[in-house]
Each structure stands twice: as C-alpha cells, then as structure tokens.
Scaffold this motif. Structure first.
Motif, PDB file in Angstrom:
ATOM      1  N   LYS A  28      -5.126   8.087  -1.967  1.00  0.00           N
ATOM      2  CA  LYS A  28      -5.375   7.213  -0.897  1.00  0.00           C
ATOM      3  C   LYS A  28      -5.798   5.878  -1.314  1.00  0.00           C
ATOM      4  O   LYS A  28      -6.423   5.781  -2.214  1.00  0.00           O
ATOM      5  CB  LYS A  28      -6.658   8.102  -0.303  1.00  0.00           C
ATOM      6  CG  LYS A  28      -6.826   8.618   1.035  1.00  0.00           C
ATOM      7  CD  LYS A  28      -7.987   9.053   1.514  1.00  0.00           C
ATOM      8  CE  LYS A  28      -8.941   9.581   0.603  1.00  0.00           C
ATOM      9  NZ  LYS A  28     -10.309  10.148   1.220  1.00  0.00           N
ATOM     10  N   VAL A  29      -4.697   5.025  -1.041  1.00  0.00           N
ATOM     11  CA  VAL A  29      -4.953   3.651  -1.293  1.00  0.00           C
ATOM     12  C   VAL A  29      -5.683   2.938  -0.316  1.00  0.00           C
ATOM     13  O   VAL A  29      -5.598   3.094   0.974  1.00  0.00           O
ATOM     14  CB  VAL A  29      -3.240   2.940  -1.497  1.00  0.00           C
ATOM     15  CG1 VAL A  29      -3.612   1.719  -1.739  1.00  0.00           C
ATOM     16  CG2 VAL A  29      -2.932   3.732  -2.809  1.00  0.00           C
ATOM     17  N   LYS A  41       0.700  -1.193   0.131  1.00  0.00           N
ATOM     18  CA  LYS A  41      -0.106   0.276   0.117  1.00  0.00           C
ATOM     19  C   LYS A  41       0.810   1.114   0.088  1.00  0.00           C
ATOM     20  O   LYS A  41       0.482   2.325  -1.030  1.00  0.00           O
ATOM     21  CB  LYS A  41      -0.904   0.017   1.042  1.00  0.00           C
ATOM     22  CG  LYS A  41      -1.792   1.280   1.339  1.00  0.00           C
ATOM     23  CD  LYS A  41      -2.594   1.302   2.817  1.00  0.00           C
ATOM     24  CE  LYS A  41      -2.804   2.723   3.191  1.00  0.00           C
ATOM     25  NZ  LYS A  41      -3.600   2.901   3.834  1.00  0.00           N
ATOM     26  N   ALA A  80      -7.016   2.794  -5.476  1.00  0.00           N
ATOM     27  CA  ALA A  80      -6.504   4.157  -5.227  1.00  0.00           C
ATOM     28  C   ALA A  80      -7.140   5.215  -5.684  1.00  0.00           C
ATOM     29  O   ALA A  80      -7.787   5.425  -6.842  1.00  0.00           O
ATOM     30  CB  ALA A  80      -4.929   4.146  -5.980  1.00  0.00           C
ATOM     31  N   GLU A 130       1.307   4.202  -2.938  1.00  0.00           N
ATOM     32  CA  GLU A 130       0.806   5.459  -2.530  1.00  0.00           C
ATOM     33  C   GLU A 130       1.949   6.434  -2.832  1.00  0.00           C
ATOM     34  O   GLU A 130       1.892   7.462  -3.575  1.00  0.00           O
ATOM     35  CB  GLU A 130       0.547   5.467  -0.978  1.00  0.00           C
ATOM     36  CG  GLU A 130      -0.882   5.527  -0.855  1.00  0.00           C
ATOM     37  CD  GLU A 130      -1.158   5.721   0.690  1.00  0.00           C
ATOM     38  OE1 GLU A 130      -2.503   5.814   0.861  1.00  0.00           O
ATOM     39  OE2 GLU A 130      -0.202   5.335   1.474  1.00  0.00           O
TER      40      GLU A 130
END
Ligand SMILES: [Cu+2]
Length: 65
Positions: free
Chosen positions: A33-34, A16, A41, A20
């Motif tokens: 924002k993941v 993640k 995403a 990002e």
C-alpha cells in the motif's frame, strides 16, 4: 510481517502506481500500500529491504533511510 518504507520522488498517482507495481512484483510480497501524501510504502510479506530498494530505484524513485 509489515514494514513501512519511506520513498522520495513520488509526485502523482502515476508514480504511486508505478511504485506499487514494482514492489508487488517482488517475490514474497503479499500486499503493498503506497501513500502518496506521506511518501510511504507499507509492504506486507517477506521481502528483503535490499530487494525493495532495488525495485524502487529501478522504477526511478529513492528509498529513504
Ligand atoms: Cu508521477
């Protein structure tokens, strides 16, 4: 403008963070924002899909259709 992309291959918080970081480094990206559980995403800003795809692929993951 916020777009949501589906990313496959993320398995943990480290994945993640990698995704990002890769997307956040792109020109025009204001926020990313993941969501690890959903495999998405959410990218805010003006980033062409092709650029997102390139960054995600280089990071070792796949952008799903
Ligand atoms: Cu991982």
């Amino acid at each position: 403008m916020t777009e949501t992309y589906n990313i496959t291959g993320m398995g943990c918080a480290h994945c993640k963070a990698t995704v990002e970081k890769a997307i956040a480094a792109l020109k025009g990206c204001e926020n990313v924002k993941v969501n690890l559980e959903k495999g998405t995403a959410e990218v805010t800003g003006c980033v062409p899909r092709a650029e997102i795809e390139k960054a995600v692929t280089l990071a070792g993951f796949t952008l799903a259709r």
